[in-house]
Design a protein around this motif. Structure first.
Motif, short mmCIF file in Angstrom:
data_model
loop_
_atom_site.label_atom_id
_atom_site.label_comp_id
_atom_site.label_asym_id
_atom_site.label_seq_id
_atom_site.Cartn_x
_atom_site.Cartn_y
_atom_site.Cartn_z
N UNK A 137 52.50 -3.51 -27.80
CA UNK A 137 52.17 -4.66 -28.77
C UNK A 137 53.67 -5.30 -28.82
N UNK A 162 54.73 -7.36 -26.10
CA UNK A 162 53.89 -8.44 -25.73
C UNK A 162 54.76 -9.26 -26.41
N UNK A 187 57.86 -10.72 -25.23
CA UNK A 187 57.34 -11.71 -24.28
C UNK A 187 57.20 -12.93 -24.64
N UNK A 188 56.43 -12.73 -25.52
CA UNK A 188 56.01 -14.38 -26.55
C UNK A 188 57.08 -14.66 -26.80
N UNK A 213 60.06 -15.18 -27.15
CA UNK A 213 61.39 -15.70 -26.12
C UNK A 213 60.79 -16.93 -25.03
N UNK A 214 59.26 -16.47 -24.88
CA UNK A 214 58.27 -17.29 -24.19
C UNK A 214 58.81 -18.46 -25.52
N UNK A 247 62.52 -22.00 -25.80
CA UNK A 247 63.14 -23.06 -25.48
C UNK A 247 61.98 -24.20 -25.23
N UNK A 248 60.70 -24.10 -25.59
CA UNK A 248 60.36 -24.73 -26.47
C UNK A 248 60.53 -25.67 -27.67
N UNK A 280 66.19 -13.31 -17.36
CA UNK A 280 65.84 -13.79 -16.14
C UNK A 280 64.71 -16.02 -16.46
N UNK A 281 64.18 -15.69 -17.24
CA UNK A 281 63.47 -16.23 -17.92
C UNK A 281 64.40 -17.60 -18.52
N UNK A 290 67.82 -17.49 -17.57
CA UNK A 290 68.67 -18.12 -16.90
C UNK A 290 70.10 -17.16 -16.99
#
Lengths: 59, 244, 222
Positions: free
Chosen positions: C24, C27, C30-31, C33-34, C37-38, C118-119, C121
């Motif tokens: 978890x 996960x 990941x969320x 870090x995603x 950028x928003x 990688x996400x 850059x």
């Protein structure tokens, strides 16, 4: 077939896709083997679900 | 054969045992045709041979979305009819959908590297697919956190349906976010109309991928039914040991 | 020794079984870090510059999230009381628990960080530097968190309090972790200096964490 200057990327993409599908298939097959072995063990011990004895709608 | 027959787990097992080899054979055949078509497909004048990645990338994306639609339909079955087979269908679809979405992301970034010069850009499409992948992982995590399958099924069904409503909204807002500050030098994919010589192999591959999904889904559903039987038997066994 | 081994293996098993929630944290990482950028915008140059900071913050929050499982579940089912009354020194027992916790929650964060790089850059070298600093730094996060978990274990809603207690203590780790990553990528400072301090912080926390946690547990669960 000439894949041009980026052949490595194309081949890697196809290998990756194949690996993912192979992983899915492998997971399903192994899971199935494991489960049917456990079910057979239960059958050998004489333990069965109620549904196989009476009404067939139960799990 | 009617839907009622299929809805009984035992009959489902019996029917799919007969159907599964045919489904698998059809999948292999479709892939054989599809790969041959892809092999002879012409290069794109702009992107060269890298367009070959599209033949797995686009069907994978389509199935990533399709699996969520299947899960939503199953979620309705869970919540409205409380049918256990719907629970099984929803649970079996989640890892497969996640795998196809992952495939879409991986092939997409491998396509992006030669086209954009970087493995990842926060392009609206890629980003939406990434969000979809995250939602899949969330659903799988929810399934894995709950012990009782019926309870987990209802929780996952609610999350799936909320996702089904939310994913278009997320897609819309990501598009908006992206046009707000679009990096200038990004080559837009799919901007040009698709030539039939590329469209035909793409459709064949999409059919092949769909068949693959159906085959895997049915096989995974069978496993899930067996897993529940194992669970029931284990509880029976524990009950027999304890009780008089 | 066998008792400690048994405890270690038990904790690993509990973490990976259904409901254990070992992944978890990854996960969540990941969320988080995603989402960055928003808020920041999709400018790849900017993301690459902020990458190490984003990854470190994400890893810090993710490891914090898992902390309330470290001792609370054992307290609920009573096994913590058994550990308290056992002949094995409590300091060693909680250290072993924290080690198992790090293996199942901290190490996956380290392993997944190059992928998330990688996400954002990040170059391969920068991703490697961040992964290395995370490898050196996340044990410190877990062992500092151990103190917080021990302090709040008897409280019924300790989760939020735990975060407030632990986060200020992790500031040095964050500073030197990000500094070492940035030094490896661009910075004028050599990589060795901040990285050495980061390792020192981890070693200190490996000692202080279990001792303080043991004291807190003995006081708290009298």
């Amino acid at each position: 077939m000439n894949l041009g200057p980026h052949a490595a990327f194309i081949v890697t993409a196809y290998i990756a896709a194949t690996a993912i599908v192979a992983g899915l298939i492998g997971w399903i097959v192994l899971d199935r083997r494991r489960l049917s072995r456990i079910l057979d063990d239960f059958g050998a011990q004489g333990i069965s679900r109620r549904s196989t004895r009476a009404d067939a709608d139960k799990w | 054969m009617s839907l009622i027959d299929l809805a009984n787990p035992s009959r489902f097992l019996a029917l799919t045992a007969r159907a599964l080899p045919w489904l698998a054979a059809a999948t292999v055949l479709a892939f054989a045709i599809g790969i041959t078509e892809v092999y002879f497909a012409p290069d794109d004048y702009q992107q060269g041979a890298t367009v070959k990645i599209m033949f797995i990338h686009v069907p994978a994306a389509w199935l990533g979305v399709f699996a969520w639609i299947v899960m939503s339909a199953a979620a309705l079955g869970t919540l409205v009819w409380r049918h256990p087979l719907a629970d099984v269908a929803a649970k079996a679809a989640a890892p497969i959908g996640a795998a196809f979405t992952l495939m879409c992301l991986v092939t997409g970034s491998l396509w992006g590297r030669p086209m954009w010069g970087t493995y990842w850009v926060w392009d609206a499409r890629l980003t939406s697919v990434l969000v979809l992948f995250l939602m899949y992982l969330g659903v799988i995590a929810l399934w894995r956190t709950m012990d009782d399958p019926a309870q987990a099924a209802r929780a996952a069904a609610v999350l799936t349906l909320v996702g089904a409503i939310n994913i278009p909204i997320i897609k819309f807002s990501v598009d908006w976010w992206n046009t707000l500050h679009q990096p200038a030098s990004v080559l837009r994919l799919g901007g040009s109309t698709i030539h039939p010589a590329i469209l035909v192999p793409l459709i064949v591959m999409a059919v092949a991928f769909t068949l693959l999904f159906v085959t895997l889904h049915v096989a995974a559903m069978r496993n899930e039914i067996m897993r529940r039987r194992v669970r029931t038997l284990m509880m029976l066994q524990a009950g027999a040991r304890m009780g008089p | 020794m066998t008792a400690l081994c048994a405890l270690f293996i038990r904790d690993l098993r509990l973490a990976v079984r259904v409901g254990g929630g070992a992944l978890i944290g990854v996960l969540f990482f990941l969320v988080v870090v995603t989402l960055m950028p928003f808020a920041i915008g999709p400018d790849l140059g900017l993301l690459a510059r902020m990458g190490p900071a984003i990854l470190w913050l994400g890893a810090l929050l993710a490891s914090l999230l898992a902390l309330d499982r470290l001792l609370a579940t054992d307290h609920e089912d009573g096994s913590l009381d058994l550990i308290l009354t056992a002949r094995v020194p409590l300091e060693l027992a909680v250290a072993v628990k924290a080690l198992a916790h790090w293996l199942t929650t901290g190490l996956p964060l380290v392993v997944s960080s190059p992928l998330l790089g990688l996400l954002l850059n990040l170059e391969a070298k920068a991703s490697g530097a961040v992964a290395l600093t995370l490898l050196a730094g996340t044990p410190a996060l877990t062992f500092i968190g151990l103190i917080g978990a021990a302090l709040t274990v008897a409280l019924r809603r300790g989760g939020l309090l735990l975060a407030i207690l632990v986060l200020p203590l992790t500031i040095p780790v964050l500073i030197f972790g990000v500094a070492a990553s940035n030094a490896a990528i661009a910075g004028p400072v050599p990589f060795g200096a901040p990285f050495g301090i980061l390792c020192a912080l981890t070693l200190i926390s490996l000692v202080i964490g279990p001792i303080a946690a043991a004291v807190a547990l003995r006081q708290g669960l009298e």
